[in-house]
Design a protein around this motif. Structure first.
Motif, mmCIF file in Angstrom:
data_model
loop_
_atom_site.group_PDB
_atom_site.id
_atom_site.type_symbol
_atom_site.label_atom_id
_atom_site.label_comp_id
_atom_site.label_asym_id
_atom_site.label_seq_id
_atom_site.Cartn_x
_atom_site.Cartn_y
_atom_site.Cartn_z
ATOM 1 N N VAL A 60 77.496 52.169 109.109
ATOM 2 C CA VAL A 60 78.881 52.047 108.649
ATOM 3 C C VAL A 60 79.316 50.601 108.847
ATOM 4 C CG1 VAL A 60 81.238 52.840 109.008
ATOM 5 C CG2 VAL A 60 79.335 54.457 109.201
ATOM 6 N N PHE A 61 79.899 50.010 107.805
ATOM 7 C CA PHE A 61 80.301 48.604 107.874
ATOM 8 C C PHE A 61 81.575 48.379 107.067
ATOM 9 C CE2 PHE A 61 77.803 49.004 104.088
ATOM 10 C CZ PHE A 61 78.326 48.107 103.184
ATOM 11 N N ASN A 62 82.271 47.307 107.409
ATOM 12 C CA ASN A 62 83.476 46.887 106.682
ATOM 13 C C ASN A 62 83.146 45.708 105.792
ATOM 14 O OD1 ASN A 62 85.545 48.619 107.790
ATOM 15 N ND2 ASN A 62 85.249 47.528 109.713
ATOM 16 N N SER A 63 83.655 45.717 104.576
ATOM 17 C CA SER A 63 83.512 44.558 103.700
ATOM 18 C C SER A 63 84.863 43.859 103.602
ATOM 19 C CB SER A 63 83.013 44.970 102.318
ATOM 20 O OG SER A 63 83.992 45.718 101.647
ATOM 21 N N GLN A 64 84.800 42.559 103.399
ATOM 22 C CA GLN A 64 86.005 41.744 103.280
ATOM 23 C C GLN A 64 85.954 40.945 102.000
ATOM 24 O OE1 GLN A 64 85.895 39.484 106.886
ATOM 25 N NE2 GLN A 64 86.377 41.241 108.167
ATOM 26 N N THR A 70 70.097 48.035 113.581
ATOM 27 C CA THR A 70 70.517 47.271 112.418
ATOM 28 C C THR A 70 71.275 46.038 112.885
ATOM 29 O OG1 THR A 70 71.609 47.432 110.256
ATOM 30 C CG2 THR A 70 72.680 48.523 112.123
ATOM 31 N N TYR A 71 71.519 45.140 111.963
ATOM 32 C CA TYR A 71 72.307 43.949 112.252
ATOM 33 C C TYR A 71 72.821 43.403 110.918
ATOM 34 C CZ TYR A 71 67.938 41.626 110.889
ATOM 35 O OH TYR A 71 66.822 41.243 110.217
ATOM 36 N N ARG A 72 73.723 42.467 111.001
ATOM 37 C CA ARG A 72 74.215 41.851 109.774
ATOM 38 C C ARG A 72 73.244 40.749 109.370
ATOM 39 N NH1 ARG A 72 80.107 39.246 108.400
ATOM 40 N NH2 ARG A 72 79.519 38.559 106.323
ATOM 41 N N LEU A 77 67.486 47.468 108.261
ATOM 42 C CA LEU A 77 67.287 48.593 109.170
ATOM 43 C C LEU A 77 65.903 48.445 109.779
ATOM 44 C CD1 LEU A 77 68.614 51.374 110.071
ATOM 45 C CD2 LEU A 77 66.974 52.409 108.492
ATOM 46 N N LEU A 78 65.831 48.431 111.098
ATOM 47 C CA LEU A 78 64.566 48.377 111.827
ATOM 48 C C LEU A 78 64.268 49.783 112.300
ATOM 49 C CD1 LEU A 78 65.336 45.167 113.904
ATOM 50 C CD2 LEU A 78 64.291 45.347 111.629
ATOM 51 N N LEU A 79 63.134 50.335 111.874
ATOM 52 C CA LEU A 79 62.847 51.755 112.054
ATOM 53 C C LEU A 79 61.537 51.970 112.802
ATOM 54 C CD1 LEU A 79 63.574 54.730 111.168
ATOM 55 C CD2 LEU A 79 62.187 54.281 109.124
ATOM 56 N N CYS A 81 69.791 45.587 101.013
ATOM 57 C CA CYS A 81 69.320 46.056 102.313
ATOM 58 C C CYS A 81 67.800 46.018 102.319
ATOM 59 C CB CYS A 81 69.827 47.469 102.599
ATOM 60 S SG CYS A 81 69.227 48.733 101.468
ATOM 61 N N HIS A 82 67.243 46.178 103.499
ATOM 62 C CA HIS A 82 65.801 46.380 103.590
ATOM 63 C C HIS A 82 65.490 47.165 104.845
ATOM 64 C CE1 HIS A 82 65.592 42.673 106.126
ATOM 65 N NE2 HIS A 82 64.519 43.257 106.631
ATOM 66 N N VAL A 83 64.299 47.785 104.839
ATOM 67 C CA VAL A 83 63.848 48.592 105.974
ATOM 68 C C VAL A 83 62.495 48.046 106.429
ATOM 69 C CG1 VAL A 83 63.302 50.898 106.829
ATOM 70 C CG2 VAL A 83 65.025 50.623 105.026
ATOM 71 N N LEU A 84 62.415 47.782 107.734
ATOM 72 C CA LEU A 84 61.167 47.332 108.331
ATOM 73 C C LEU A 84 60.685 48.387 109.319
ATOM 74 C CD1 LEU A 84 59.056 45.081 108.810
ATOM 75 C CD2 LEU A 84 60.541 44.257 110.653
ATOM 76 N N ASP A 85 59.456 48.817 109.137
ATOM 77 C CA ASP A 85 58.816 49.748 110.071
ATOM 78 C C ASP A 85 58.319 48.909 111.247
ATOM 79 O OD1 ASP A 85 56.940 51.289 111.479
ATOM 80 O OD2 ASP A 85 56.291 52.358 109.681
ATOM 81 N N THR A 86 59.069 48.921 112.346
ATOM 82 C CA THR A 86 58.735 48.053 113.473
ATOM 83 C C THR A 86 57.512 48.531 114.249
ATOM 84 O OG1 THR A 86 60.329 49.200 114.889
ATOM 85 C CG2 THR A 86 61.084 47.209 113.758
ATOM 86 N N SER A 87 57.142 49.791 114.108
ATOM 87 C CA SER A 87 55.954 50.274 114.812
ATOM 88 C C SER A 87 54.678 49.749 114.163
ATOM 89 C CB SER A 87 55.935 51.808 114.850
ATOM 90 O OG SER A 87 55.744 52.339 113.561
ATOM 91 N N GLN A 88 54.749 49.414 112.871
ATOM 92 C CA GLN A 88 53.585 48.905 112.161
ATOM 93 C C GLN A 88 53.748 47.453 111.728
ATOM 94 O OE1 GLN A 88 51.753 51.783 109.389
ATOM 95 N NE2 GLN A 88 53.499 53.098 109.869
ATOM 96 N N GLY A 89 54.968 46.927 111.893
ATOM 97 C CA GLY A 89 55.225 45.544 111.504
ATOM 98 C C GLY A 89 55.117 45.310 110.019
#
Length: 108
Positions: free
Chosen positions: A81-85, A104-106, A95-97, A6-14
């Motif tokens: 929450v996500f499903n794995s296959q 979020t997106y896949r 995660l865009l924060l 996963c990763h998190v991007l602070d969208t307010s600061q880019g």
């Protein structure tokens, strides 16, 4: 079995959001399966973990980050929450924060 990152991007600061604790649970359960912290690139890999097909909750504990960067905390955590296959080799969950929202997106 699948792997997870996963990763998190602070969208307010880019920029990447560093130092955010991340936890993984089976959805609806309280037993911690794995944990990590986002690195300087805002990324966290769960290399030691293989996901069986199931429903999971990836919890981003963003309270301290929001307090330090936005000077207030509206969302203290963000659960994804996500499903794995079985046929999926890898899952990447971004995660865009910002101060008053997250999304979020896949990822790939």
């Amino acid at each position: 079995m699948s792997t997870l990152s996963c990763h998190v991007l602070d969208t307010s600061q880019g920029q990447p959001a560093t130092g955010i604790p991340v936890e993984l649970y089976r959805f609806g359960e309280t037993t911690l399966l794995a944990k990590g912290v986002t690195n300087a690139d805002g990324r966290c890999r769960f290399d030691e973990l293989e996901l069986a097909p199931d429903c999971y909750c990836l919890r981003f504990l963003v309270e301290e980050y929001c307090q330090s960067q936005f000077k207030q905390v509206f969302f203290p955590l963000a659960d994804v929450v996500f499903n794995s296959q079985a046929e999926q080799a890898h899952y990447h969950i971004p995660l865009l924060l910002s101060g008053y929202s997250y999304s979020t997106y896949r990822g790939s």
